[in-house]
Design an enzyme around this catalytic site. Structure first.
Site, PDB file in Angstrom:
ATOM      1  N   GLY A 192     -15.865   4.360  -3.293  1.00 46.76           N
ATOM      2  CA  GLY A 192     -15.350   4.852  -2.031  1.00 46.76           C
ATOM      3  C   GLY A 192     -14.897   3.771  -1.073  1.00 46.76           C
ATOM      4  O   GLY A 192     -14.557   4.059   0.069  1.00 46.76           O
ATOM      5  N   ALA A 193     -14.861   2.512  -1.533  1.00 45.40           N
ATOM      6  CA  ALA A 193     -14.511   1.402  -0.652  1.00 45.40           C
ATOM      7  C   ALA A 193     -13.056   0.997  -0.773  1.00 45.40           C
ATOM      8  O   ALA A 193     -12.628   0.018  -0.162  1.00 45.40           O
ATOM      9  CB  ALA A 193     -15.403   0.202  -0.956  1.00 45.40           C
ATOM     10  N   ASP A 244       3.282   2.121  -4.697  1.00 41.50           N
ATOM     11  CA  ASP A 244       3.301   2.249  -6.159  1.00 41.50           C
ATOM     12  C   ASP A 244       3.895   3.571  -6.616  1.00 41.50           C
ATOM     13  O   ASP A 244       4.751   3.605  -7.511  1.00 41.50           O
ATOM     14  CB  ASP A 244       1.915   2.022  -6.772  1.00 41.50           C
ATOM     15  CG  ASP A 244       0.834   2.946  -6.243  1.00 41.50           C
ATOM     16  OD1 ASP A 244       1.053   3.607  -5.199  1.00 41.50           O
ATOM     17  OD2 ASP A 244      -0.246   2.996  -6.864  1.00 41.50           O
ATOM     18  N   SER A 252     -11.009   0.580  -6.021  1.00 39.02           N
ATOM     19  CA  SER A 252     -10.625   1.220  -7.273  1.00 39.02           C
ATOM     20  C   SER A 252     -11.734   1.231  -8.315  1.00 39.02           C
ATOM     21  O   SER A 252     -11.567   0.802  -9.450  1.00 39.02           O
ATOM     22  CB  SER A 252      -9.362   0.576  -7.855  1.00 39.02           C
ATOM     23  OG  SER A 252      -8.779   1.458  -8.790  1.00 39.02           O
ATOM     24  N   ASP A 258      -3.491   0.503  -9.694  1.00 40.32           N
ATOM     25  CA  ASP A 258      -4.888   0.201  -9.940  1.00 40.32           C
ATOM     26  C   ASP A 258      -5.157  -0.042 -11.417  1.00 40.32           C
ATOM     27  O   ASP A 258      -5.871  -0.975 -11.794  1.00 40.32           O
ATOM     28  CB  ASP A 258      -5.771   1.344  -9.437  1.00 40.32           C
ATOM     29  CG  ASP A 258      -5.678   1.528  -7.937  1.00 40.32           C
ATOM     30  OD1 ASP A 258      -5.098   0.658  -7.256  1.00 40.32           O
ATOM     31  OD2 ASP A 258      -6.181   2.560  -7.444  1.00 40.32           O
ATOM     32  N   GLU A 314       0.825  -1.211   0.000  1.00 36.91           N
ATOM     33  CA  GLU A 314       0.000   0.000   0.000  1.00 36.91           C
ATOM     34  C   GLU A 314       0.855   1.255   0.000  1.00 36.91           C
ATOM     35  O   GLU A 314       1.765   1.392   0.820  1.00 36.91           O
ATOM     36  CB  GLU A 314      -0.896  -0.019   1.228  1.00 36.91           C
ATOM     37  CG  GLU A 314      -2.306   0.415   0.928  1.00 36.91           C
ATOM     38  CD  GLU A 314      -3.014  -0.541  -0.017  1.00 36.91           C
ATOM     39  OE1 GLU A 314      -3.184  -0.165  -1.208  1.00 36.91           O
ATOM     40  OE2 GLU A 314      -3.384  -1.630   0.393  1.00 36.91           O
ATOM     41  N   TYR A 323      -4.045  12.016   1.323  1.00 31.57           N
ATOM     42  CA  TYR A 323      -3.267  11.222   0.372  1.00 31.57           C
ATOM     43  C   TYR A 323      -2.109  12.052  -0.171  1.00 31.57           C
ATOM     44  O   TYR A 323      -0.959  11.593  -0.246  1.00 31.57           O
ATOM     45  CB  TYR A 323      -4.190  10.761  -0.761  1.00 31.57           C
ATOM     46  CG  TYR A 323      -3.594   9.743  -1.701  1.00 31.57           C
ATOM     47  CD1 TYR A 323      -3.911   8.396  -1.587  1.00 31.57           C
ATOM     48  CD2 TYR A 323      -2.717  10.125  -2.717  1.00 31.57           C
ATOM     49  CE1 TYR A 323      -3.378   7.454  -2.455  1.00 31.57           C
ATOM     50  CE2 TYR A 323      -2.176   9.198  -3.580  1.00 31.57           C
ATOM     51  CZ  TYR A 323      -2.515   7.863  -3.452  1.00 31.57           C
ATOM     52  OH  TYR A 323      -1.976   6.942  -4.311  1.00 31.57           O
TER      53      TYR A 323
END
Length: 387
Positions: free
Chosen positions: A127-128, A34, A131, A177, A31, A229
């Site tokens: 929103g979960a 990338d 992607s 993603d 996580e 983010y």
């Protein structure tokens, strides 16, 4: 697909050119690595975004979605006026994804493009952290690649999707993603080197081992383009600069003692997450290949701890989901996706899935949280033409 076809019929009485789809993804581990040129291990899931596409007589593009009341239409040569935007896109955010893909494709190929109508429907939870955005990008890119006869390969289409997300939507995400959406395989994950874009298929073998991957959607929505983010990405760039390397990919676990000496505490902890998470991806791939999926639980657990404590992107709902799933018999669990909400995953023996579902639901109720959505996903194929 039926919903997309019905929506297309409201746009025009023309027959469509065809139907395309692309999946959402679960990131098994890796996580925020990338965009640090690191390693990730995502797999495509059996929830997909469908796009029905038809030709037009003019040089305009119209996009419609079952998530929106109104279609958005612009001239193809006006896309350069829309993107890249300095702030929020001048079209609704949902429309910036397919229109951004069309814009990026026009810059990736020299083939003349015709006008199109695109109708989009999806069952990828929004929103979960699964992607949904890359699923829209993948379905649109695959469709336009065929309709416009561009002949671009899947990796190039993934780059197009990332450019749309970064520059058209304004979300500073990496390419994981989009690569998962384009390259997914049934019963396998994609081991991706985000620097070279070398991708290897890694068999997962969940079903053969009697395992299921449970997704716990906390229903706490997040948005990649928001500040948290972006701040994490800036901290990673700052850490790489302090270490004198192009990206945190070039920092090893053995370098962390030096990093601690030259960084403030927050930057160091952000760096430590990335460095140790890269190592966990490598360890997970090796463990899957040599011992099988039942042996990776501790790596998933350690990943969540790192995201909670060092990267600080978890929320109470995610922590509750992870803790309840582990206590109910999951072999390992972690939050997945960009964080600040979204979903957790739990690698669970088949005969413990209902126990995990019940335990998580009960824990959320006890904590006063809204009820989560709990479901299983199957590693599935990437973007494709369906008809």
């Amino acid at each position: 697909m039926d919903a997309a076809a019905a929506l297309f019929a409201t746009l025009t009485d023309r027959s469509p050119e065809g139907a395309w789809s692309a999946p959402g993804r679960v990131n098994l581990i890796g996580e925020h690595t990338d965009y640090n040129d690191g390693f990730v291990l995502p797999f495509a899931i059996d929830h997909r975004t469908h796009a029905i596409v038809g030709r037009r007589d003019d040089a305009r593009i119209r996009v419609a979605s079952t998530f929106a009341d109104e279609a958005v239409e612009v001239a193809l040569d006006e896309l350069d006026d829309l993107f890249p935007s300095d702030g929020a896109p001048s079209v609704p955010e949902w429309a910036a994804y397919p229109l951004g893909v069309a814009w990026a494709l026009r810059h990736a190929a020299t083939t003349p493009q015709i006008g199109v109508d695109i109708a989009i429907a999806s069952d990828v939870p929004v929103g979960a952290g699964l992607s949904s955005s890359a699923a829209i990008e993948g379905a649109t890119a695959a469709a336009l690649n065929d309709v416009w006869d561009l002949g671009l390969d899947p990796v190039t289409l993934a780059r197009v999707g990332r450019r749309a997300e970064n520059e058209a939507v304004g979300a500073p995400t990496g390419i994981m993603d989009q690569m998962a959406a384009m390259l997914g395989r049934a019963d396998a994950a994609i081991f991706l080197d985000c620097r070279s874009l070398d991708a290897q298929v890694v068999d997962l073998g969940f079903a053969a081992a009697g395992l299921e991957l449970v997704v716990i959607d906390t229903r706490v929505t997040h948005a990649h383009s928001t500040g948290g983010y972006r701040e994490r990405r800036e901290a990673c760039e700052r850490g790489a600069a302090l270490m004198g390397v192009p990206a945190l990919r070039d920092v090893s676990v053995a370098d962390l003692d030096r990093a601690r000496e030259i960084m403030d505490d927050v930057t160091f902890r952000r760096v430590r997450h990335i460095v140790t998470e890269n190592q966990r991806v490598l360890d997970t791939v090796e463990t899957l290949r040599t011992q099988g999926p039942t042996a990776i639980g501790a790596l998933l657990d350690a990943s969540h701890t790192s995201m909670r404590d060092d990267f600080e992107i978890s929320v109470p709902e995610l922590d509750t989901a992870v803790e309840a799933a582990r206590a109910a018999g999951a072999l390992g669990a972690r939050m997945t996706g960009g964080g600040f909400g979204g979903a957790a995953i739990a690698l669970t023996p088949h005969d413990r899935v209902e126990a995990v579902r019940d335990a998580v639901t009960r824990a959320f109720a006890d904590a006063g949280f809204a009820a989560p959505r709990v479901f299983t996903v199957t590693p599935s194929e990437g973007a494709r033409r369906d008809g």
